[in-house]
Design a protein around this motif. Structure first.
Motif, PDB file in Angstrom:
ATOM      1  N   ASP B  32       0.831  -1.210   0.000  1.00  0.00           N
ATOM      2  CA  ASP B  32       0.000   0.000   0.000  1.00  0.00           C
ATOM      3  C   ASP B  32       0.868   1.264   0.000  1.00  0.00           C
ATOM      4  O   ASP B  32       0.641   2.193  -0.783  1.00  0.00           O
ATOM      5  N   ALA B  33       1.891   1.270   0.867  1.00  0.00           N
ATOM      6  CA  ALA B  33       2.755   2.455   0.988  1.00  0.00           C
ATOM      7  C   ALA B  33       3.521   2.727  -0.306  1.00  0.00           C
ATOM      8  O   ALA B  33       3.722   3.888  -0.684  1.00  0.00           O
ATOM      9  N   ALA B  34       3.951   1.673  -0.989  1.00  0.00           N
ATOM     10  CA  ALA B  34       4.732   1.842  -2.229  1.00  0.00           C
ATOM     11  C   ALA B  34       3.892   2.472  -3.337  1.00  0.00           C
ATOM     12  O   ALA B  34       4.394   3.218  -4.174  1.00  0.00           O
ATOM     13  N   ILE B  35       2.600   2.170  -3.342  1.00  0.00           N
ATOM     14  CA  ILE B  35       1.704   2.745  -4.356  1.00  0.00           C
ATOM     15  C   ILE B  35       1.450   4.226  -4.061  1.00  0.00           C
ATOM     16  O   ILE B  35       1.394   5.051  -4.962  1.00  0.00           O
ATOM     17  N   ARG B  36       1.305   4.551  -2.769  1.00  0.00           N
ATOM     18  CA  ARG B  36       0.829   5.885  -2.394  1.00  0.00           C
ATOM     19  C   ARG B  36       1.948   6.868  -2.049  1.00  0.00           C
ATOM     20  O   ARG B  36       1.689   8.059  -1.848  1.00  0.00           O
ATOM     21  N   THR B  37       3.188   6.404  -1.990  1.00  0.00           N
ATOM     22  CA  THR B  37       4.265   7.284  -1.521  1.00  0.00           C
ATOM     23  C   THR B  37       4.560   8.438  -2.476  1.00  0.00           C
ATOM     24  O   THR B  37       4.439   8.301  -3.698  1.00  0.00           O
ATOM     25  N   GLU B  38       4.931   9.559  -1.872  1.00  0.00           N
ATOM     26  CA  GLU B  38       5.392  10.715  -2.635  1.00  0.00           C
ATOM     27  C   GLU B  38       6.700  11.241  -2.047  1.00  0.00           C
ATOM     28  O   GLU B  38       7.007  12.423  -2.160  1.00  0.00           O
ATOM     29  N   VAL B  39       7.472  10.350  -1.392  1.00  0.00           N
ATOM     30  CA  VAL B  39       8.761  10.777  -0.838  1.00  0.00           C
ATOM     31  C   VAL B  39       9.723  11.103  -1.984  1.00  0.00           C
ATOM     32  O   VAL B  39       9.452  10.793  -3.145  1.00  0.00           O
ATOM     33  N   ASP B  40      10.852  11.740  -1.660  1.00  0.00           N
ATOM     34  CA  ASP B  40      11.771  12.183  -2.718  1.00  0.00           C
ATOM     35  C   ASP B  40      12.471  10.999  -3.403  1.00  0.00           C
ATOM     36  O   ASP B  40      12.499   9.893  -2.874  1.00  0.00           O
ATOM     37  N   ASP B  41      13.044  11.282  -4.557  1.00  0.00           N
ATOM     38  CA  ASP B  41      13.636  10.236  -5.406  1.00  0.00           C
ATOM     39  C   ASP B  41      14.687   9.400  -4.675  1.00  0.00           C
ATOM     40  O   ASP B  41      14.706   8.173  -4.807  1.00  0.00           O
ATOM     41  N   ASP B  42      15.560  10.067  -3.915  1.00  0.00           N
ATOM     42  CA  ASP B  42      16.617   9.324  -3.225  1.00  0.00           C
ATOM     43  C   ASP B  42      16.038   8.357  -2.206  1.00  0.00           C
ATOM     44  O   ASP B  42      16.518   7.227  -2.060  1.00  0.00           O
ATOM     45  N   THR B  43      15.000   8.795  -1.493  1.00  0.00           N
ATOM     46  CA  THR B  43      14.377   7.908  -0.504  1.00  0.00           C
ATOM     47  C   THR B  43      13.721   6.708  -1.193  1.00  0.00           C
ATOM     48  O   THR B  43      13.788   5.580  -0.704  1.00  0.00           O
ATOM     49  N   ILE B  44      13.103   6.953  -2.337  1.00  0.00           N
ATOM     50  CA  ILE B  44      12.512   5.818  -3.080  1.00  0.00           C
ATOM     51  C   ILE B  44      13.615   4.839  -3.486  1.00  0.00           C
ATOM     52  O   ILE B  44      13.487   3.627  -3.287  1.00  0.00           O
ATOM     53  N   ARG B  45      14.733   5.364  -3.993  1.00  0.00           N
ATOM     54  CA  ARG B  45      15.827   4.480  -4.427  1.00  0.00           C
ATOM     55  C   ARG B  45      16.413   3.693  -3.256  1.00  0.00           C
ATOM     56  O   ARG B  45      16.625   2.490  -3.343  1.00  0.00           O
ATOM     57  N   GLU B  46      16.638   4.387  -2.135  1.00  0.00           N
ATOM     58  CA  GLU B  46      17.203   3.707  -0.952  1.00  0.00           C
ATOM     59  C   GLU B  46      16.242   2.641  -0.416  1.00  0.00           C
ATOM     60  O   GLU B  46      16.664   1.542  -0.051  1.00  0.00           O
ATOM     61  N   THR B  47      14.966   3.002  -0.354  1.00  0.00           N
ATOM     62  CA  THR B  47      13.969   2.047   0.155  1.00  0.00           C
ATOM     63  C   THR B  47      13.887   0.825  -0.753  1.00  0.00           C
ATOM     64  O   THR B  47      13.777  -0.313  -0.285  1.00  0.00           O
ATOM     65  N   THR B  48      13.959   1.055  -2.056  1.00  0.00           N
ATOM     66  CA  THR B  48      13.930  -0.051  -3.013  1.00  0.00           C
ATOM     67  C   THR B  48      15.075  -1.023  -2.724  1.00  0.00           C
ATOM     68  O   THR B  48      14.879  -2.248  -2.674  1.00  0.00           O
ATOM     69  N   THR B  49      16.266  -0.482  -2.512  1.00  0.00           N
ATOM     70  CA  THR B  49      17.435  -1.323  -2.206  1.00  0.00           C
ATOM     71  C   THR B  49      17.224  -2.101  -0.912  1.00  0.00           C
ATOM     72  O   THR B  49      17.511  -3.302  -0.833  1.00  0.00           O
ATOM     73  N   GLN B  50      16.699  -1.402   0.116  1.00  0.00           N
ATOM     74  CA  GLN B  50      16.479  -2.071   1.405  1.00  0.00           C
ATOM     75  C   GLN B  50      15.419  -3.170   1.328  1.00  0.00           C
ATOM     76  O   GLN B  50      15.551  -4.217   1.967  1.00  0.00           O
ATOM     77  N   ILE B  51      14.377  -2.942   0.529  1.00  0.00           N
ATOM     78  CA  ILE B  51      13.350  -3.989   0.346  1.00  0.00           C
ATOM     79  C   ILE B  51      13.989  -5.213  -0.310  1.00  0.00           C
ATOM     80  O   ILE B  51      13.752  -6.350   0.113  1.00  0.00           O
ATOM     81  N   SER B  52      14.825  -4.978  -1.312  1.00  0.00           N
ATOM     82  CA  SER B  52      15.504  -6.103  -1.989  1.00  0.00           C
ATOM     83  C   SER B  52      16.399  -6.863  -1.020  1.00  0.00           C
ATOM     84  O   SER B  52      16.489  -8.093  -1.078  1.00  0.00           O
TER      85      SER B  52
END
Lengths: 221, 221
Positions: B32-52
């Motif tokens: 749900d959070a991944a669909i609705r997020t509007e955080v900045d680009d770097d946070t999206i990239r970092e979170t993506t790495t951490q999820i992986s």
């Protein structure tokens, strides 16, 4: 049911797809790993906490409600939250629709552990979900959006997980505001599930066929 | 399509549900959070790495293939990977089936952003998925498992996200090896989608109704 206009240049939409696509893909990996993991209890508990923390980070800035179906003034769409085709939606396989020159719509895909129903098999409800999307996209391909009236699905034999599948659909009949669309899911041995849908064109429509980020027509389901 | 026997005591199954349930719930939050997020680009990239990375941690020990449908010798089932009712499956709402004394099956649920099709509405394919599960559980309630033959779904009006919904189904007719099951999804104003299914009993069956971890009968879909 409003389709929102977000007047972003096509390039900017592509750039955002390059951010939200990998995020959705990572979430998809995590869904699969959480089902199949056999790590020890402490690791499961720690990972659960870390996943919640990442969700909280993403939620520090988020939209209210659902994603919606957004498009820019060129008609390039962002159905990224869509349950079947949404690139940012971990639930979506995501199904990539294509539109062969001979008509209709088509998608090639393989479904893994998260789509299981009977052991080793695709959940019947997931097959129905895919068929709804492919029939809807065939109905919407050539003109304004159509509403789904009725869909009948016939299960011929089990559809296997981890097996290349093809979903296809085409309009087979039109009369007045009604369109009949037929489609199927097939593996290398032929159809496993077949479907027929009745779609209704709205009386007066300002709906328009959407174009997805790769330039193909789209259906929001 | 094998139903696996895992001879765990009922208590141990409950303990495992207490580990995998919260894991599935955290993954659901992240979807749900991944669909609705509007955080900045770097946070999206970092979170993506951490999820992986978290997915990789869970994968250090994992089963081959899909989860399957497991039960112990008391018939207590673990359909935890199931796409619609699986507690460990982030894709599943999960639907909690109940079996009212007057017959049939029932589920109460609310669907959020990950289940979107048309803007603000439940995806038609998701409604079909829920109906497949509820009709199947009604068909399987009273006796041995039945195979889904055909399901016809009629969309009456949009089904809204973030709205309490009830799905119900009951067997309305039996003849020979065939059962007719009817059901619907309703909001506070009445039915939004209705469905009818034809279910076929196997000629010779060693299939058995499964009991879920909370003691209710189950259907694998």
């Amino acid at each position: 049911m409003d389709f929102e206009l977000h007047d972003l240049p096509d390039d900017e939409i592509r750039r955002l797809a390059g951010l939200y696509g990998p995020l959705g893909a990572a979430v998809r990996e995590l869904i699969d790993a959480a089902i199949r993991t056999e790590v020890d209890d402490d690791t499961i508990r720690e990972t659960t906490t870390q996943i919640s923390e990442l969700a909280a980070t993403l939620r520090t800035k988020q939209i209210d409600g659902a994603f919606g179906v957004r498009y820019n003034s060129n008609g390039v769409g962002m159905a990224w939250g869509n349950a079947v085709i949404g690139l940012a939606n971990g639930i979506a396989p995501p199904l990539t629709l294509s539109y062969p020159p001979e008509g209709g719509s088509r998608a090639e895909f393989t479904l893994g552990a998260p789509y299981e129903g009977p052991p080793g098999c695709v959940h019947g409800g997931i097959s129905m979900m895919v068929l709804d999307a492919i029939l809807g996209s065939a109905a919407a391909r050539d003109e304004k959006a159509a509403y789904t009236g009725t869909i009948t699905v016939r299960f011929l034999r089990p559809t296997l997980l981890f097996t290349p599948l093809t979903a296809t659909a085409k309009v087979t009949e039109r009369s007045g505001r009604k369109k009949i669309v037929q489609g199927s899911i097939a593996d290398q041995h032929g159809d496993t599930v077949i479907a027929e849908g009745v779609f209704i064109l709205p009386k007066e429509s300002n709906a328009r066929p959407l174009t997805s980020v790769d330039g193909s027509a789209g259906s929001s389901g």
